[in-house]
Design an enzyme around this catalytic site. Structure first.
Site, PDB file in Angstrom:
ATOM      1  N   LEU A 106       0.820  -1.206   0.000  1.00 11.22           N
ATOM      2  CA  LEU A 106       0.000   0.000   0.000  1.00 11.22           C
ATOM      3  C   LEU A 106       0.857   1.261   0.000  1.00 11.22           C
ATOM      4  O   LEU A 106       0.478   2.285  -0.582  1.00 11.22           O
ATOM      5  CB  LEU A 106      -0.931  -0.006   1.219  1.00 11.22           C
ATOM      6  CG  LEU A 106      -2.045   1.038   1.222  1.00 11.22           C
ATOM      7  CD1 LEU A 106      -2.997   0.822   0.039  1.00 11.22           C
ATOM      8  CD2 LEU A 106      -2.825   0.989   2.530  1.00 11.22           C
ATOM      9  N   ARG A 110       2.107   6.583  -3.757  1.00 11.60           N
ATOM     10  CA  ARG A 110       2.873   7.717  -3.246  1.00 11.60           C
ATOM     11  C   ARG A 110       2.024   8.843  -2.666  1.00 11.60           C
ATOM     12  O   ARG A 110       2.493   9.626  -1.851  1.00 11.60           O
ATOM     13  CB  ARG A 110       3.753   8.297  -4.363  1.00 11.60           C
ATOM     14  CG  ARG A 110       4.758   7.321  -4.938  1.00 11.60           C
ATOM     15  CD  ARG A 110       5.860   6.983  -3.930  1.00 11.60           C
ATOM     16  NE  ARG A 110       6.981   6.339  -4.578  1.00 11.60           N
ATOM     17  CZ  ARG A 110       7.131   5.025  -4.668  1.00 11.60           C
ATOM     18  NH1 ARG A 110       6.216   4.235  -4.148  1.00 11.60           N
ATOM     19  NH2 ARG A 110       8.182   4.501  -5.265  1.00 11.60           N
ATOM     20  N   SER A 118       4.620   1.737  15.592  1.00  8.65           N
ATOM     21  CA  SER A 118       6.071   1.573  15.660  1.00  8.65           C
ATOM     22  C   SER A 118       6.453   0.229  16.279  1.00  8.65           C
ATOM     23  O   SER A 118       6.004  -0.112  17.370  1.00  8.65           O
ATOM     24  CB  SER A 118       6.687   2.703  16.491  1.00  8.65           C
ATOM     25  OG  SER A 118       8.057   2.461  16.720  1.00  8.65           O
ATOM     26  N   GLN A 119       7.308  -0.508  15.579  1.00  2.22           N
ATOM     27  CA  GLN A 119       7.828  -1.754  16.142  1.00  2.22           C
ATOM     28  C   GLN A 119       8.963  -1.486  17.124  1.00  2.22           C
ATOM     29  O   GLN A 119       9.380  -2.392  17.846  1.00  2.22           O
ATOM     30  CB  GLN A 119       8.323  -2.675  15.024  1.00  2.22           C
ATOM     31  CG  GLN A 119       7.214  -3.366  14.260  1.00  2.22           C
ATOM     32  CD  GLN A 119       7.744  -4.386  13.277  1.00  2.22           C
ATOM     33  OE1 GLN A 119       8.860  -4.251  12.759  1.00  2.22           O
ATOM     34  NE2 GLN A 119       6.960  -5.408  12.997  1.00  2.22           N
ATOM     35  N   ARG A 120       9.456  -0.254  17.165  1.00  3.99           N
ATOM     36  CA  ARG A 120      10.508   0.079  18.128  1.00  3.99           C
ATOM     37  C   ARG A 120       9.920   0.308  19.519  1.00  3.99           C
ATOM     38  O   ARG A 120      10.560   0.040  20.527  1.00  3.99           O
ATOM     39  CB  ARG A 120      11.261   1.337  17.688  1.00  3.99           C
ATOM     40  CG  ARG A 120      11.954   1.217  16.348  1.00  3.99           C
ATOM     41  CD  ARG A 120      12.628   2.518  15.987  1.00  3.99           C
ATOM     42  NE  ARG A 120      13.772   2.791  16.848  1.00  3.99           N
ATOM     43  CZ  ARG A 120      14.238   4.009  17.107  1.00  3.99           C
ATOM     44  NH1 ARG A 120      13.616   5.071  16.621  1.00  3.99           N
ATOM     45  NH2 ARG A 120      15.291   4.168  17.873  1.00  3.99           N
ATOM     46  N   ARG A 198      -8.972  11.075  -5.603  1.00  6.29           N
ATOM     47  CA  ARG A 198      -8.215  10.640  -6.781  1.00  6.29           C
ATOM     48  C   ARG A 198      -7.210   9.553  -6.396  1.00  6.29           C
ATOM     49  O   ARG A 198      -7.033   8.568  -7.130  1.00  6.29           O
ATOM     50  CB  ARG A 198      -7.498  11.825  -7.409  1.00  6.29           C
ATOM     51  CG  ARG A 198      -6.819  11.488  -8.727  1.00  6.29           C
ATOM     52  CD  ARG A 198      -6.175  12.725  -9.353  1.00  6.29           C
ATOM     53  NE  ARG A 198      -5.762  12.468 -10.717  1.00  6.29           N
ATOM     54  CZ  ARG A 198      -5.272  13.403 -11.536  1.00  6.29           C
ATOM     55  NH1 ARG A 198      -5.151  14.656 -11.100  1.00  6.29           N
ATOM     56  NH2 ARG A 198      -4.916  13.094 -12.763  1.00  6.29           N
ATOM     57  N   ARG A 207      -5.618  -2.319  -6.861  1.00  8.56           N
ATOM     58  CA  ARG A 207      -5.751  -3.330  -5.796  1.00  8.56           C
ATOM     59  C   ARG A 207      -7.123  -3.994  -5.772  1.00  8.56           C
ATOM     60  O   ARG A 207      -7.258  -5.095  -5.245  1.00  8.56           O
ATOM     61  CB  ARG A 207      -5.474  -2.680  -4.437  1.00  8.56           C
ATOM     62  CG  ARG A 207      -4.158  -1.924  -4.369  1.00  8.56           C
ATOM     63  CD  ARG A 207      -2.958  -2.784  -4.753  1.00  8.56           C
ATOM     64  NE  ARG A 207      -1.713  -2.017  -4.689  1.00  8.56           N
ATOM     65  CZ  ARG A 207      -0.506  -2.521  -4.933  1.00  8.56           C
ATOM     66  NH1 ARG A 207      -0.380  -3.787  -5.283  1.00  8.56           N
ATOM     67  NH2 ARG A 207       0.563  -1.748  -4.862  1.00  8.56           N
TER      68      ARG A 207
END
Length: 245
Positions: A106, A110, A118-120, A198, A207
């Site tokens: 996904l 852009r 966050s995985q941190r 758009r 998709r």
């Protein structure tokens, strides 16, 4: 997978045309495309697209009966490809329980904006103890067991690495940012994503397609369902079943 609308464009109550009159909110006398309710009021997103188009030509009086109704005007816009007027309205979704693999696909679009878990900072083992199963793998199948076993093994390694690195003096976020290296594509992720109409049409074109990855195709279908309620005119040409070659 869960997709929730958390924000969408609303038109200001003090909108005016160049004659000093409010741009009229109307009900569409003919909006039978894909079974839409003909008595429903025109949504703010579709009204804004029409406003943008009419502002370019100062055609507030709607001289052409073929495009006087919002549904007809929007149909004309889509046929002509004048998609810039769709960029003024946006929709924000909160997406939960999808895979990191889906997120990576996904993010290729852009013109979408993302705020991603966050995985941190987030403890994956605590918040996401189960993997996201690909649609091709039934929940009760032996293949599902293989995915769950692999994910459990990865979580165990993740836990060991976090503990080991924490014991070496690293802060929790530093330990987790290193330990996440063992987490697979099936790891769930939640995120906020915003796009104008758009941009969402671009997502649907690529998709909501039979050739797309099955998981992101499911996401596109859920997004399409929300857009049919928020901006039916802007997606009136999108089929109920995925696009095909």
């Amino acid at each position: 997978m869960k997709v929730t609308v958390v924000a969408s464009t609303r038109i200001s109550e003090d909108r005016w045309d160049d004659q000093g009159s409010a741009f009229p909110v109307q009900t569409s006398p003919e909006f039978d495309v894909l079974g839409d309710d003909p008595s429903r009021p025109v949504t703010d997103a579709d009204e804004l697209a029409e406003f943008a188009g009419r502002a370019c030509y100062k055609s507030w009086s709607k001289p052409n009966p073929a495009t006087a109704a919002n549904s007809d005007y929007m149909r004309h816009i889509l046929r002509q490809g004048h998609f810039s007027v769709l960029e003024h309205a946006s929709v924000t979704f909160y997406v939960e329980g999808v895979s990191r693999a889906l997120l990576l696909e996904l993010e290729r679009h852009r013109f979408l904006s993302f705020s991603v878990e966050s995985q941190r900072y987030v403890d994956t083992e605590k918040h996401h103890p189960e993997p996201v199963l690909p649609p091709a793998i039934a929940a009760g199948s032996s293949a599902a067991g293989l995915v769950r076993d692999a994910y459990a093994f990865a979580l165990n390694d993740y836990r060991i690495l976090v503990q080991h690195l924490g014991g070496q003096g690293l802060k929790r976020k530093e330990a987790r940012e290193a330990a996440r290296a063992v987490l697979p594509n099936a790891t769930p992720v939640d995120f906020l994503v915003t796009g104008n109409l758009r941009a969402w049409r671009d997502v649907l074109g690529k998709r909501w397609h039979e050739a797309a990855d099955a998981e992101i195709r499911e996401l596109a279908g859920l997004i399409l369902g929300h857009l049919r309620a928020l901006a039916p005119g802007a997606v009136q040409d999108v089929p109920r079943t995925p696009f095909a070659y």
